[in-house]
Enzyme design. Structure first.
Site, PDB file in Angstrom:
ATOM      1  N   HIS A 116     -29.536  12.219   1.096  1.00 29.09           N
ATOM      2  CA  HIS A 116     -30.549  13.228   0.801  1.00 29.09           C
ATOM      3  C   HIS A 116     -31.021  13.797   2.141  1.00 29.09           C
ATOM      4  CE1 HIS A 116     -34.517  14.750  -0.481  1.00 29.09           C
ATOM      5  NE2 HIS A 116     -34.077  14.706  -1.719  1.00 29.09           N
ATOM      6  N   CYS A 176     -30.893  18.733  -2.445  1.00 31.95           N
ATOM      7  CA  CYS A 176     -31.172  18.296  -1.073  1.00 31.95           C
ATOM      8  C   CYS A 176     -30.019  17.475  -0.510  1.00 31.95           C
ATOM      9  CB  CYS A 176     -32.474  17.503  -1.010  1.00 31.95           C
ATOM     10  SG  CYS A 176     -33.899  18.456  -1.518  1.00 31.95           S
ATOM     11  N   LYS A 236     -41.395   9.251  -8.365  1.00 35.00           N
ATOM     12  CA  LYS A 236     -40.140   9.092  -9.092  1.00 35.00           C
ATOM     13  C   LYS A 236     -40.161   7.873  -9.998  1.00 35.00           C
ATOM     14  CE  LYS A 236     -37.285  11.092  -5.455  1.00 35.00           C
ATOM     15  NZ  LYS A 236     -36.871  12.412  -5.963  1.00 35.00           N
TER      16      LYS A 236
HETATM   17  C1  LIG Z   1     -32.176   9.554  -2.499  1.00 29.12           C
HETATM   18  C2  LIG Z   1     -33.448  10.258  -2.184  1.00 29.12           C
HETATM   19  N1  LIG Z   1     -33.991  10.126  -0.974  1.00 29.12           N
HETATM   20  C3  LIG Z   1     -35.145  10.715  -0.624  1.00 29.12           C
HETATM   21  C4  LIG Z   1     -35.805  11.519  -1.512  1.00 29.12           C
HETATM   22  C5  LIG Z   1     -37.058  12.169  -1.058  1.00 29.12           C
HETATM   23  O1  LIG Z   1     -38.125  11.774  -1.840  1.00 29.12           O
HETATM   24  P1  LIG Z   1     -39.534  12.490  -1.625  1.00 29.12           P
HETATM   25  O2  LIG Z   1     -39.314  13.944  -1.859  1.00 29.12           O
HETATM   26  O3  LIG Z   1     -40.386  11.876  -2.663  1.00 29.12           O
HETATM   27  O4  LIG Z   1     -39.940  12.181  -0.244  1.00 29.12           O
HETATM   28  C6  LIG Z   1     -35.270  11.699  -2.796  1.00 29.12           C
HETATM   29  C7  LIG Z   1     -35.946  12.537  -3.799  1.00 29.12           C
HETATM   30  O5  LIG Z   1     -35.898  13.746  -3.813  1.00 29.12           O
HETATM   31  C8  LIG Z   1     -34.080  11.065  -3.131  1.00 29.12           C
HETATM   32  O6  LIG Z   1     -33.539  11.214  -4.339  1.00 29.12           O
END
Ligand SMILES: Cc1ncc(COP(=O)(O)O)c(C=O)c1O
Ligand SMILES: Cc1ncc(COP(=O)(O)O)c(C=O)c1O
Lengths: 414, 146, 414, 146
Positions: free
Chosen positions: A129, A372, A233
């Protein structure tokens, strides 16, 4: 990662805990298949937050009065619940942050700015991500260190045969990967990468944002040095996440955000830092959000993380089967038994935005985009994919609704 | 003082120790000493220890610094409790023993006040004799060592 | 800063909006005199957040579906409300952060790491909250720049006669001060410092955390380059704050937190940043918290910020008068007409912890400590003070309850 | 297509422009060109302009790239709308005019899709002729210029 069938959850009953499902979308029942993006919230969590504001709210840590005490103990209780969820050795190693992204940035800045330099390398995978990719890329560049990306195969597994060359040519200081992929759904076996990282003397940073909602995450079993999660989440409120880090690393690190609460004493010529976890929690905490995350942990544990994982595997298997019926579909990622409740796909050359929009008009909420994960998209040779993702409240008939919807999409573009 | 909660928290013995602290002062050329801070209110306490001939038994122990009634009274009580014990015994002194002596229910914030003297004393002994640091401190810097 | 008497608020009526007052503390009515630490929340804000979660929750910006649209427009509406509150030129210059502390850190890191170096100086005052002190001290040290502190007089006003020498001996790059002091309550006239900063070619960073809850903050009238506020002090939820910055500065800056959403495109060899405000909002936003802050702005504007300011001046005047009756009391700070609803004091040599504890047992919640202003405490020659602080729901009889309580404190220590 | 909302969003003319885009292609040695990206989905569009003899009137305009039906159709319509206008006229072209042409209600996310071509075209003209950038862009990089 075998399906453990003994604990079974009743999604239909759980669904009643979630007020969002009490409405229709465009006159259709809501099939919310975007939980990997963010989950819906059960009444239990919303109520816990309201009750907290109505009876126990004040700023934390500093106040001698009763409201301040109540608020502080509610916050610290939530920290203990997160420690228990993650099987972390000590609650003081649990730092509250806004989201997994901030948790990873904390490590990248606080550890990276003081430990990375020319000749060093940070290693991530092609499946990260952006939140576990861009911070490392940015801090590595700023420090003059190398930023390396392991390629992955079609299941999302990194190519471990590249490790030898990486180790030969670089001083690896950080290895950062996700435990569960948000776009392919792959549940990784991190063991080989963790040992390799530690053989290199590197720290291992685990992005568990997509794992924690769906399965038991045990920081000791993973053997990681840092683990980041996001509350939103996993049935918790927005605005809250947690970073777990090894105490000895956190203690040795400089702080990240500076300001109120994280200090021991402040003088114009010299300022000293507070103890853990305070050293990393500058300013007023996301207090009610932490309380909500604690309530979410209660909720998830009452349902059972094994049961959630099993439910998702079942849904993933059902979805892969049903989606394969749709002509022209391309499915990405590993077989059902290796994936969390996430299915990414493309429908011929119909753009995901159009697919998602037409599905929405039929009450089906999925995500369309790069999730992302642009490096992965580049690998797949597409700009974007569709992604349906499931959670403890997801019913098989929502997947049927998705499949029916896809047939309707095909008709529009026939 | 008609409020029972008030009466129980600021009971006679607490106020007596606060107003007439035992062992208040400085030991010049102390065998062990340390300074502790409460980051919540900026209070500071210094503790000084002189050992007897065996180099283990606490012959004299004193404290200086500023603080609230609870921290001053608790530290004053601590001075009485620890004189005559060995460094090792004090290092193992359970905080419950001191809390029993204080004898009033404390909230977490006030607990920090009450423990400031004991923690600082244990740090002093640790620095001089290598005796173990208190629980919270072992590994985790519950107290900034200055 | 004259009291404008035309708009008057009815604190007794407003108080009924705040569920926290429906309970007693230790069997006594709650006199919550710790609003400068964090304010209580009206039902309107809690309801807005609940309604959002129950009908419109999803992740923002990315989703094509209806819930995603609703959530995105709710978040962006809140941004517009903050823009309006602050009279900022453009909503895209409003960055959502966790709290004022994070807002100031954003500037210190993002601007400071790229613009400060040896020979440069950052100037703050002796009256800063640690959150507008330690970030500058830390980043200045890291960059090899000077960190300078203007001394203040007993009203809390910085000694402007020091400026000439500072300008002669240093290249001033940053001037950072609060608009309203959280410990003395001083409402500053920032105009001379702002012009001086700009004459030096420095940026002016305004910590308005304590000002925004209590009076109209107009970023254009102040002339600052960056202004930080915290939602939890102004009837909003915890976990949300905002940084306003001049568009041309924000656009020229490197981002701070890196990750999802803040990018334009990500490749292993090159990543580009998104537009404002997204560039500075990595990861999932504090969505519901922003919505709550928007509702808090609605609430405050419905009451009227002029009315709130007038109410606080009245309470401050009343409190200064009544407190002066208490034998042995020392009052700190400026006269009532120059202060927000904040009164700091010491009662002889009775430690503030003891004062606050005994008051708490009588239902009076005040703060005791250094209020994250250790440099000020060093100036005053004390470790800590007591602080009573007022808000729109504060009644004069709560101040009476405080004064009665202080007499009881004196009896205990007689 | 029995759903009226669906029918209205993906109406005949949109699908027609999507399937048979007007002005799809590349102009070699274009007088003006730019590339735009939609960071939400990674879509990219490139726009190419050839001016007539007066150096102001758009003689030909083409686009390439990938995108959803809305963005492709909107860009295709844009090509038809702008051919024959001057650079200045196009720079001043109100987005409402294009939206009227598209003629379907768009949500904010889809609005970004619909505007990608127009914004990119205005950027191309700005780079070549110094004409004003669109509202959102003036000062604020609504679009990463690549
Ligand atoms: C694998 C992973 N890492 C990081 C994130 C980032 O999470 P957040 O946007 O809550 O910081 C997400 C969610 O979008 C994710 O699915
Ligand atoms: C003047 C001032 N600045 C900054 C802060 C920091 O606010 P926060 O803790 O919400 O970041 C506060 C509040 O404690 C304050 O009063």
């Amino acid at each position: 990662m075998a399906v453990t069938a003994h604990a079974k959850l009743d999604a239909r009953a759980l669904r009643r805990d979630f007020p969002i499902f009490e409405q229709e979308m465009h006159g259709k029942p809501l099939a919310y298949l975007d939980s990997a993006n963010s989950s819906q919230k059960p009444r239990q969590v919303l109520d816990a937050v309201d009750r907290f504001y109505e009876t126990s709210y004040a700023n934390v840590h500093r106040a001698v009065h009763l409201l301040g005490e109540r608020a502080t103990s509610a916050l610290e209780h939530a920290r203990v619940r997160v420690r228990e969820l993650l099987n972390a050795p000590d609650a003081r190693e649990v730092i509250f942050v806004r989201n997994a992204t901030e948790g990873i940035n904390l490590v990248a800045y606080s550890w990276g700015l003081n430990n990375l330099g020319p000749g060093d390398a940070v290693v991530v995978t092609e499946l990260e991500h952006h939140s576990n990719f861009v911070p490392w890329q940015y801090i590595a560049r700023r420090q003059g260190a190398e930023f390396l990306m392991l390629t992955i195969d079609e299941n999302g597994d990194p190519d471990l045969s590249e490790l030898e060359a990486v180790a030969r040519d670089h001083t690896v200081k950080v290895v950062a990967t996700n435990l569960v992929s948000n776009s392919l759904g792959t549940i990784h076996d991190l063991a080989p990468l963790v040992s390799w990282a530690h053989e290199q003397g590197a720290i291992f940073v685990c992005d568990a944002a997509q794992a924690a909602p769906h399965m038991k995450v045990d920081v000791r079993a993973i053997g990681a040095d840092f683990v980041a999660i996001s509350g939103h989440k996993m049935c918790g409120p927005s605005g809250i996440g947690a970073l777990w880090g090894r105490g000895e690393l956190l203690r040795a690190m400089e702080p990240f955000l500076l300001g109120g609460h994280m200090i021991n004493s402040v003088r114009v010529d010299k300022t000293t830092w507070g103890e853990l976890p305070h050293k990393f929690e500058a300013g007023t905490s996301p207090i009610a959000e932490a309380v909500g995350l604690g309530a979410a942990v209660d909720y998830l544990e009452a349902v059972g993380l094994d049961a959630i994982e099993a439910h998702e595997h079942e849904l993933a298997a059902y979805a892969l089967g049903r989606l394969a019926e749709v002509p022209g579909i391309t499915l990405y990622g590993p077989p059902a038994e290796r994936r969390a409740g996430v299915v990414s796909f493309n429908l011929g050359d119909i753009h995901p935005h159009d697919v998602a929009q037409i599905l929405d008009l039929q009450g089906v909420a999925i995500r369309a985009g790069h999730h992302c994960c642009q490096p992965l998209m580049q690998k797949l040779g597409v700009a974007a994919t569709n992604r349906a993702s499931f959670y403890l409240y997801t019913l098989p008939e929502e997947i049927d609704q998705l499949v029916d919807g896809l047939h309707a999409v095909r008709k529009v573009f026939a | 003082m008609s409020d029972p909660a008030l009466e129980s928290l600021y009971r006679e013995v607490i106020l007596d120790h606060y107003k007439n602290p035992r062992g208040h002062g400085v030991i010049e050329d102390a065998d062990a000493e340390a300074e502790g801070q409460n980051p919540l209110c900026g209070d500071e306490v210094s503790v000084y220890v002189a050992f007897g001939e065996d180099g283990e038994t606490i012959d004299d122990v004193k404290f200086s610094g500023r603080g609230c009634a609870i921290s001053q009274a608790a530290t004053s009580m601590l001075m009485e409790m620890t004189k005559g014990r060995t460094a090792q015994q004090v290092a193992e002194l359970d905080k419950e023993e001191l809390l029993a002596e204080i004898g009033v229910p404390l909230t977490p914030v006030r607990l920090k006040c009450a423990m400031l003297g004991l923690t600082t004393l244990k740090v002093a002994l640790h620095k001089a004799k290598g005796t173990p640091l208190p629980e919270g401190l072992a590994g985790f810097d519950d107290l900034e060592l200055t």
